[in-house]
Scaffold this active site. Structure first.
Site, PDB file in Angstrom:
ATOM      1  N   ASP A   1      45.999  21.438  58.747  1.00 22.06           N
ATOM      2  CA  ASP A   1      47.013  22.127  57.950  1.00 22.06           C
ATOM      3  C   ASP A   1      48.189  22.466  58.844  1.00 22.06           C
ATOM      4  O   ASP A   1      48.030  22.766  60.024  1.00 22.06           O
ATOM      5  CB  ASP A   1      46.438  23.365  57.255  1.00 22.06           C
ATOM      6  CG  ASP A   1      45.781  24.348  58.209  1.00 22.06           C
ATOM      7  OD1 ASP A   1      46.491  25.250  58.709  1.00 22.06           O
ATOM      8  OD2 ASP A   1      44.568  24.228  58.443  1.00 22.06           O
TER       9      ASP A   1
ATOM     10  N   ASP B   1      46.386  31.224  50.590  1.00 19.57           N
ATOM     11  CA  ASP B   1      45.952  31.734  51.880  1.00 19.57           C
ATOM     12  C   ASP B   1      45.832  33.253  51.788  1.00 19.57           C
ATOM     13  O   ASP B   1      46.835  33.964  51.677  1.00 19.57           O
ATOM     14  CB  ASP B   1      46.993  31.320  52.930  1.00 19.57           C
ATOM     15  CG  ASP B   1      46.645  31.766  54.344  1.00 19.57           C
ATOM     16  OD1 ASP B   1      45.727  32.578  54.514  1.00 19.57           O
ATOM     17  OD2 ASP B   1      47.315  31.296  55.279  1.00 19.57           O
TER      18      ASP B   1
ATOM     19  N   GLU C   1      44.409  36.401  53.783  1.00 22.32           N
ATOM     20  CA  GLU C   1      43.898  36.822  55.085  1.00 22.32           C
ATOM     21  C   GLU C   1      44.508  38.147  55.492  1.00 22.32           C
ATOM     22  O   GLU C   1      45.319  38.745  54.772  1.00 22.32           O
ATOM     23  CB  GLU C   1      44.195  35.753  56.138  1.00 22.32           C
ATOM     24  CG  GLU C   1      45.673  35.445  56.322  1.00 22.32           C
ATOM     25  CD  GLU C   1      45.915  34.442  57.429  1.00 22.32           C
ATOM     26  OE1 GLU C   1      46.122  34.895  58.571  1.00 22.32           O
ATOM     27  OE2 GLU C   1      45.910  33.219  57.161  1.00 22.32           O
TER      28      GLU C   1
END
Length: 268
Positions: A48, A137, A139
């Protein structure tokens, strides 16, 4: 994953029911017990990237074994990856399967608003067999006061509080659901969820509500995947190294065969 030098970073600076691909993965995939570099059982390797990688040499990445890539498209509702066109389009021309991901900043705006911004700016999907489903994403808050003490793949962190953008587990789960619903409405696919076990369990209160129809992209920089976030019994993607491999950006594996990866991309 790496954050960008976008407006937020400058300020902080510190589907419904499972489809055929899901059934195939459940039957055909087992946890890795060897080092990720061994690429055991022929699992496809990928990576990625974000603006940190700039213009990527996609022919070189392909020659080094890349089968797929996720490209950062957006963050919050104000940042777009300036390298997205070269990265996303170049990967396709080189023969890689590619998808887009959004870096979520849940305390900035609603899940619905961020999903709409994402899909409008590169986070779409088509059933051409070459486009991976959109990913989100989720996090540790990189803009919080304790950001320097944590990283996405660190299972010792993510104890809540600022790491969770100031949201309660219930509020975080509501935010994720709103993001997912908007992505599905606009693309026809549920998003892949990128997260670590520690962050997910702390920030969603061990929610099991998403595992049934959201593929897991696990962040853990170790020799084995380890314990999975609450609800999931297997991972679909595993980010096993953070910028320290032979491919540009972070290193990933797909938990299946090359043919299963193609079916997964096509939503079958």
């Amino acid at each position: 994953m790496a954050r960008e030098r976008g407006p937020l970073a400058r300020r902080a600076r510190a589907l419904g029911a499972p489809r055929g691909w899901l059934a195939a993965l459940v039957l055909g995939c087992t946890a890795l017990t060897a080092l990720p570099g061994a690429r055991a059982a022929g699992r496809p390797a990928g990576h990625d990237v974000s603006s940190h990688q700039g213009d990527v040499d996609w022919a070189s990445a392909r020659s080094r074994g890349a089968s797929f890539v996720y490209v950062k498209a957006t963050e919050s509702t104000s940042y777009r990856n300036p390298s997205f066109g070269q990265q996303y389009g170049g990967a396709l021309r080189a023969g890689l399967l590619r998808g887009a991901y959004h870096f979520a900043v849940p305390d900035q705006s609603s899940g619905r608003a961020q999903a709409a911004f994402f899909v409008t700016n590169g986070g779409g999907w088509r059933d051409d067999g070459r486009t991976l489903p959109p990913a989100v994403d989720l996090e540790h808050n990189p803009y919080g006061k304790d950001a320097k003490d944590a990283k996405a793949g660190d299972d010792a962190k993510g104890s809540g509080g600022d790491a969770c953008y100031g949201l309660t587990p219930a509020a975080m789960s509501t935010w994720i659901a709103a993001f997912s619903d908007e992505v599905r409405l606009r693309t026809g696919r549920r998003p892949v969820i990128y997260t670590s076990t520690a962050w997910w369990n702390a920030c969603t209160g061990h929610s099991r509500a998403f595992a049934g129809d959201h593929p897991l992209w696990l962040a853990r920089y170790a020799a084995t995947p380890g314990a999975l976030p609450a609800g999931w019994s297997y991972w679909t993607f595993w980010q096993h190294a953070n910028g320290s491999g032979i491919l540009p950006g972070d290193q990933d594996l797909f938990n299946g065969t090359p043919e299963q990866l193609k079916r997964f991309a096509a939503g079958r």
